[in-house]
Design a protein around this motif. Structure first.
Motif, PDB file in Angstrom:
ATOM      1  N   GLU A 244       0.828  -1.203   0.000  1.00  0.00           N
ATOM      2  CA  GLU A 244       0.000   0.000   0.000  1.00  0.00           C
ATOM      3  C   GLU A 244       0.865   1.257   0.000  1.00  0.00           C
ATOM      4  N   MET A 245       1.977   1.214   0.731  1.00  0.00           N
ATOM      5  CA  MET A 245       2.888   2.349   0.745  1.00  0.00           C
ATOM      6  C   MET A 245       3.489   2.580  -0.640  1.00  0.00           C
ATOM      7  N   MET A 246       3.895   1.490  -1.312  1.00  0.00           N
ATOM      8  CA  MET A 246       4.474   1.622  -2.648  1.00  0.00           C
ATOM      9  C   MET A 246       3.454   2.204  -3.620  1.00  0.00           C
ATOM     10  N   ALA A 247       2.223   1.781  -3.507  1.00  0.00           N
ATOM     11  CA  ALA A 247       1.174   2.311  -4.383  1.00  0.00           C
ATOM     12  C   ALA A 247       0.958   3.799  -4.122  1.00  0.00           C
ATOM     13  N   ALA A 248       0.996   4.191  -2.842  1.00  0.00           N
ATOM     14  CA  ALA A 248       0.768   5.593  -2.491  1.00  0.00           C
ATOM     15  C   ALA A 248       1.927   6.485  -2.927  1.00  0.00           C
ATOM     16  N   LEU A 249       3.141   5.949  -2.981  1.00  0.00           N
ATOM     17  CA  LEU A 249       4.277   6.742  -3.452  1.00  0.00           C
ATOM     18  C   LEU A 249       4.089   7.156  -4.913  1.00  0.00           C
ATOM     19  N   ALA A 250       3.380   6.321  -5.672  1.00  0.00           N
ATOM     20  CA  ALA A 250       3.039   6.641  -7.067  1.00  0.00           C
ATOM     21  C   ALA A 250       4.280   6.977  -7.887  1.00  0.00           C
ATOM     22  N   LEU A 251       5.283   6.110  -7.813  1.00  0.00           N
ATOM     23  CA  LEU A 251       6.506   6.318  -8.570  1.00  0.00           C
ATOM     24  C   LEU A 251       6.271   5.991 -10.039  1.00  0.00           C
ATOM     25  N   PRO A 252       6.945   6.681 -10.946  1.00  0.00           N
ATOM     26  CA  PRO A 252       6.757   6.400 -12.373  1.00  0.00           C
ATOM     27  C   PRO A 252       7.347   5.047 -12.744  1.00  0.00           C
ATOM     28  N   GLU A 253       6.787   4.432 -13.748  1.00  0.00           N
ATOM     29  CA  GLU A 253       7.321   3.161 -14.241  1.00  0.00           C
ATOM     30  C   GLU A 253       8.520   3.434 -15.141  1.00  0.00           C
ATOM     31  N   PRO A 254       9.499   2.522 -15.159  1.00  0.00           N
ATOM     32  CA  PRO A 254      10.632   2.684 -16.081  1.00  0.00           C
ATOM     33  C   PRO A 254      10.135   2.727 -17.522  1.00  0.00           C
ATOM     34  N   ALA A 255      10.882   3.428 -18.375  1.00  0.00           N
ATOM     35  CA  ALA A 255      10.491   3.559 -19.774  1.00  0.00           C
ATOM     36  C   ALA A 255      10.404   2.207 -20.456  1.00  0.00           C
ATOM     37  N   GLN A 256      11.342   1.298 -20.143  1.00  0.00           N
ATOM     38  CA  GLN A 256      11.347  -0.038 -20.717  1.00  0.00           C
ATOM     39  C   GLN A 256      11.560  -1.049 -19.606  1.00  0.00           C
TER      40      GLN A 256
END
Length: 267
Positions: free
Chosen positions: A245-257
């Motif tokens: 849940e913490m990782m989801a809340a951080l809302a980090l961008p996904e790597p380009a590839q």
């Protein structure tokens, strides 16, 4: 994600907030997903993040476990080498660069905060920790003014936006939330909401106080290494869920590839 890694900096000038433990869990969670993760520990005295990941490498070699292990280094940013050089070295080829700063005012730590894409300030649920970012009226518990630290981050964000147009996503992460003292929790929550509107940070839940987090340090394991635990109890399951849940809340961008999953250390 644009060129270069997404830089995630964990910064709090007060110790004992679970900063290093949270930083390691975020780094490993990203590596488990297959991202290329590098870690830089700027606290050469405590070296909690560096030691945690060293222990993880040792466990992988000893047991042959398939553990995702981020690339990592430790420096004080001054006498132990050039911070800029090491920053660029660790950033090379990484999707994410996770930096753990000292629990004190530190030149390298402030520099790292200014370079962040995501700046995470973990805090315990108390006005002792809240004092780092803001001051409150002793009778009403309403926010009276931001702290020097909040003003420093505010100025760093303005300078970064002016320099390269980057918006630093400042996240205040509430670690070790407990259900006791509900009145105090409400007061801290209200004060955080007031201050967030004034200085522009997001508030997300972090990791609660669990013995399991302290017990994992010698082996370097995290709550995502369930295969290494044998039988998992309810505390393990609950801790793993709060991490997700913490990782989801951080809302980090996904790597380009997508990258290949991190390789385990050699046996």
């Amino acid at each position: 994600m644009s060129d270069g890694p997404h830089v995630i900096v964990f910064a709090n000038e007060k110790g004992g907030t679970g900063k290093s433990t949270t930083a390691v869990h975020v780094a490993v969670a990203l590596a488990v997903k297959g991202a290329r993760v590098a870690c830089l520990d700027l606290d050469h005295r405590q070296r909690t993040m560096g030691r945690y990941l060293d222990n993880r490498e040792t466990s992988a070699k000893r047991t042959g476990a398939q553990l995702a292990i981020p690339r990592h280094a430790t420096t004080d940013g001054r006498g132990d080498g050039n911070f800029a050089d090491l920053f660029h070295e660790m950033a090379e080829g990484a999707d994410y660069l996770v930096i753990d700063t000292p629990g004190r005012d530190d030149v390298a730590g402030r520099t790292a905060a200014a370079l962040a894409n995501t700046l995470v300030t973990p805090m315990n649920d108390s006005f002792v920790d809240f004092d780092l970012i803001g001051q409150v009226d002793p009778d009403t518990f309403s926010v009276t003014r931001p702290s020097f630290y909040s003003e420093m981050i505010w100025n760093a964000r303005k300078a970064r936006a002016k320099a390269d147009g980057t918006t630093i996503d400042w996240v205040v992460l509430r670690n070790r939330l407990q259900h006791i003292g509900a009145r105090n929790m409400r007061r801290v929550s209200d004060a955080l909401e007031q201050l967030a509107k004034r200085v522009g940070f997001r508030i997300i839940p972090g990791l609660t106080e669990r013995v399991i987090y302290r017990e994992l340090f010698p082996s370097g394991l995290t709550m995502l290494d369930s295969k290494e635990f044998g039988q998992m109890g309810l505390a393990h399951v609950a801790a793993r869920q709060e991490l997700r849940e913490m990782m989801a809340a951080l809302a980090l961008p996904e790597p380009a590839q997508p990258s290949e999953p991190a390789q385990p250390a050699a046996a």
